[in-house]
Design an enzyme around this catalytic site. Sequence first.
Site, PDB file in Angstrom:
ATOM      1  N   ARG A 178       0.822  -1.234   0.000  1.00  0.00           N
ATOM      2  CA  ARG A 178       0.000   0.000   0.000  1.00  0.00           C
ATOM      3  C   ARG A 178       0.848   1.272   0.000  1.00  0.00           C
ATOM      4  O   ARG A 178       0.467   2.281   0.589  1.00  0.00           O
ATOM      5  CB  ARG A 178      -0.962   0.040   1.200  1.00  0.00           C
ATOM      6  CG  ARG A 178      -1.886  -1.143   1.299  1.00  0.00           C
ATOM      7  CD  ARG A 178      -2.913  -1.193   0.157  1.00  0.00           C
ATOM      8  NE  ARG A 178      -3.733  -2.367   0.300  1.00  0.00           N
ATOM      9  CZ  ARG A 178      -3.458  -3.556  -0.285  1.00  0.00           C
ATOM     10  NH1 ARG A 178      -2.414  -3.695  -1.082  1.00  0.00           N
ATOM     11  NH2 ARG A 178      -4.235  -4.575  -0.115  1.00  0.00           N
ATOM     12  N   SER A 227     -10.914  -1.526   3.619  1.00  0.00           N
ATOM     13  CA  SER A 227     -10.159  -1.756   4.863  1.00  0.00           C
ATOM     14  C   SER A 227      -9.668  -0.430   5.432  1.00  0.00           C
ATOM     15  O   SER A 227      -8.980   0.333   4.749  1.00  0.00           O
ATOM     16  CB  SER A 227      -8.956  -2.660   4.585  1.00  0.00           C
ATOM     17  OG  SER A 227      -9.417  -3.939   4.217  1.00  0.00           O
ATOM     18  N   GLU A 297      -4.952   2.582   6.739  1.00  0.00           N
ATOM     19  CA  GLU A 297      -4.717   2.508   5.288  1.00  0.00           C
ATOM     20  C   GLU A 297      -5.431   3.687   4.632  1.00  0.00           C
ATOM     21  O   GLU A 297      -4.931   4.316   3.719  1.00  0.00           O
ATOM     22  CB  GLU A 297      -5.275   1.183   4.754  1.00  0.00           C
ATOM     23  CG  GLU A 297      -5.135   1.034   3.255  1.00  0.00           C
ATOM     24  CD  GLU A 297      -5.560  -0.354   2.771  1.00  0.00           C
ATOM     25  OE1 GLU A 297      -5.319  -1.347   3.473  1.00  0.00           O
ATOM     26  OE2 GLU A 297      -6.139  -0.419   1.678  1.00  0.00           O
TER      27      GLU A 297
HETATM   28  C1  FAD Z   1     -15.855  -1.662  -0.787  1.00  0.00           C
HETATM   29  C2  FAD Z   1     -14.394  -1.312  -0.950  1.00  0.00           C
HETATM   30  C3  FAD Z   1     -13.478  -2.317  -1.211  1.00  0.00           C
HETATM   31  C4  FAD Z   1     -12.118  -2.020  -1.353  1.00  0.00           C
HETATM   32  N1  FAD Z   1     -11.255  -3.033  -1.613  1.00  0.00           N
HETATM   33  C5  FAD Z   1      -9.945  -2.768  -1.756  1.00  0.00           C
HETATM   34  C6  FAD Z   1      -9.015  -3.816  -2.034  1.00  0.00           C
HETATM   35  O1  FAD Z   1      -9.367  -4.976  -2.187  1.00  0.00           O
HETATM   36  N2  FAD Z   1      -7.715  -3.491  -2.145  1.00  0.00           N
HETATM   37  C7  FAD Z   1      -7.261  -2.219  -1.996  1.00  0.00           C
HETATM   38  O2  FAD Z   1      -6.049  -1.984  -2.119  1.00  0.00           O
HETATM   39  N3  FAD Z   1      -8.110  -1.202  -1.732  1.00  0.00           N
HETATM   40  C8  FAD Z   1      -9.437  -1.446  -1.609  1.00  0.00           C
HETATM   41  N4  FAD Z   1     -10.303  -0.425  -1.346  1.00  0.00           N
HETATM   42  C9  FAD Z   1      -9.789   0.946  -1.136  1.00  0.00           C
HETATM   43  C10 FAD Z   1      -9.745   1.815  -2.413  1.00  0.00           C
HETATM   44  O3  FAD Z   1     -10.737   1.433  -3.331  1.00  0.00           O
HETATM   45  C11 FAD Z   1      -8.369   1.763  -3.070  1.00  0.00           C
HETATM   46  O4  FAD Z   1      -7.370   2.252  -2.213  1.00  0.00           O
HETATM   47  C12 FAD Z   1      -8.336   2.574  -4.384  1.00  0.00           C
HETATM   48  O5  FAD Z   1      -7.121   2.317  -5.033  1.00  0.00           O
HETATM   49  C13 FAD Z   1      -8.486   4.075  -4.166  1.00  0.00           C
HETATM   50  O6  FAD Z   1      -8.699   4.674  -5.441  1.00  0.00           O
HETATM   51  P1  FAD Z   1      -9.490   6.050  -5.581  1.00  0.00           P
HETATM   52  O7  FAD Z   1      -9.484   6.418  -7.006  1.00  0.00           O
HETATM   53  O8  FAD Z   1     -10.819   5.960  -4.943  1.00  0.00           O
HETATM   54  O9  FAD Z   1      -8.545   7.015  -4.754  1.00  0.00           O
HETATM   55  P2  FAD Z   1      -8.960   8.178  -3.740  1.00  0.00           P
HETATM   56  O10 FAD Z   1      -9.595   7.585  -2.542  1.00  0.00           O
HETATM   57  O11 FAD Z   1      -9.700   9.247  -4.441  1.00  0.00           O
HETATM   58  O12 FAD Z   1      -7.519   8.719  -3.352  1.00  0.00           O
HETATM   59  C14 FAD Z   1      -6.639   7.931  -2.582  1.00  0.00           C
HETATM   60  C15 FAD Z   1      -5.277   8.638  -2.542  1.00  0.00           C
HETATM   61  O13 FAD Z   1      -4.696   8.595  -3.842  1.00  0.00           O
HETATM   62  C16 FAD Z   1      -4.416   9.925  -4.301  1.00  0.00           C
HETATM   63  N5  FAD Z   1      -4.613   9.931  -5.743  1.00  0.00           N
HETATM   64  C17 FAD Z   1      -5.737   9.570  -6.413  1.00  0.00           C
HETATM   65  N6  FAD Z   1      -5.531   9.644  -7.743  1.00  0.00           N
HETATM   66  C18 FAD Z   1      -4.246  10.055  -7.919  1.00  0.00           C
HETATM   67  C19 FAD Z   1      -3.420  10.314  -9.053  1.00  0.00           C
HETATM   68  N7  FAD Z   1      -3.865  10.180 -10.299  1.00  0.00           N
HETATM   69  N8  FAD Z   1      -2.136  10.703  -8.853  1.00  0.00           N
HETATM   70  C20 FAD Z   1      -1.647  10.852  -7.597  1.00  0.00           C
HETATM   71  N9  FAD Z   1      -2.384  10.655  -6.474  1.00  0.00           N
HETATM   72  C21 FAD Z   1      -3.662  10.237  -6.643  1.00  0.00           C
HETATM   73  C22 FAD Z   1      -5.358  10.827  -3.525  1.00  0.00           C
HETATM   74  O14 FAD Z   1      -4.863  12.145  -3.433  1.00  0.00           O
HETATM   75  C23 FAD Z   1      -5.398  10.121  -2.179  1.00  0.00           C
HETATM   76  O15 FAD Z   1      -4.263  10.478  -1.409  1.00  0.00           O
HETATM   77  C24 FAD Z   1     -11.668  -0.688  -1.219  1.00  0.00           C
HETATM   78  C25 FAD Z   1     -12.610   0.334  -0.974  1.00  0.00           C
HETATM   79  C26 FAD Z   1     -13.953   0.024  -0.844  1.00  0.00           C
HETATM   80  C27 FAD Z   1     -14.940   1.142  -0.615  1.00  0.00           C
END
Ligand code: FAD
Length: 305
Positions: A178, A227, A297
């Site tokens: 992560r 998580s 996380e």
């Molecule tokens: C039901 C559910 C299940 C999930 N299962 C998993 C799983 O199995 N595994 C897992 O790892 N995660 C999981 N997650 C967490 C999440 O979906 C991941 O961490 C995902 O990668 C976040 O992506 P996002 O686009 O929503 O990022 P955001 O939540 O919008 O941002 C997360 C971080 O990334 C940064 N960011 C976003 N885009 C960029 C970019 N283009 N460049 C630089 N920084 C950026 C943001 O500034 C922030 O700091 C889950 C979440 C939910 C709600």
Amino acid sequence: MGAALINFSCLSDELVMKGKLLSSEPMAAHTSWRVGGPADNYYVPVDLEDLSMFLAELCVDEQIFWLGLGSNILVRDGGIRGTVIAAKGVLNEMVMKALGMKVGAGLTCAKAARFSARNGKSGAEFLAGIPGTIGGALTMNAGAFGSEMWNIVSSVETINRQGELRVRSAADFETSYRFVNIANDEWFISANLILADEDIGEARFNIRELLAQRAASQPIGELSCGSVFRNPEGDFAARLIESCGLKGMSIGAAKVSEKHANFIINSGSANAADIEELILHIKKVVLEQCQVDLQTEVRIVGEAL
Ligand SMILES: Cc1cc2nc3c(=O)[nH]c(=O)nc-3n(C[C@H](O)[C@H](O)[C@H](O)COP(=O)(O)OP(=O)(O)OC[C@H]3O[C@@H](n4cnc5c(N)ncnc54)[C@H](O)[C@@H]3O)c2cc1C
């Protein structure tokens, strides 16, 4: 989208903005927990060129927060100072390449996984159930079922706050569970993924299997961020939380999921303060009872009220 109508003193009058600039945009509308106060400014670019010009024109001291699908952030109730860049659904390129595919940072992980399977490739199936963007998955080194994002990345394109683009090899980054060490003022625009050849039916079957496993163990469909805590070395945060009897515990409308103890659910009317208080409470109890200092996380951002 037309030119912005609001007066934003941080941008020069000469900038011809093609995207949409909003002020006091409620972040609760853009996070999977459905909580979070307003962002001072919220910019939705129309394309990469527009994004690059916008960034280049922003004041050097303007704080920038990059938003994906908001599925791994807790935005506090006072909101975010500065400018949020919302590139979800904008940088959404997906192109097959000789060794894999190129995907834009604003594309959803689910679309990328399905596109890969449709084209007879394997390696990206684990992305199917991660409800974020490719940019978020790169930043979080998102992972599931033994795979993680940076295992399949060969190179990325990034943009900095001057709006300059760079291509970087995966070897330029340090990655771990992560974590990736991208600079504060640099963001992901796209990634080249290396994938293996696979039978289309098999790749689609793999996706269905992984989604079914997820649905069996996680509270899918409820408001969460996945998580909340990182798994400590050699153990699982969910096991520790459950062993402390915290399943089902709530503060306000924020509740530890009965199905998966590492998920906190907003059962409807929770605010960010309820969720953060519950996070701190879980940390305290697990430290006292299990002598493990859980680390979040989820990224907690913005100002409290
Ligand atoms: C039901 C559910 C299940 C999930 N299962 C998993 C799983 O199995 N595994 C897992 O790892 N995660 C999981 N997650 C967490 C999440 O979906 C991941 O961490 C995902 O990668 C976040 O992506 P996002 O686009 O929503 O990022 P955001 O939540 O919008 O941002 C997360 C971080 O990334 C940064 N960011 C976003 N885009 C960029 C970019 N283009 N460049 C630089 N920084 C950026 C943001 O500034 C922030 O700091 C889950 C979440 C939910 C709600």
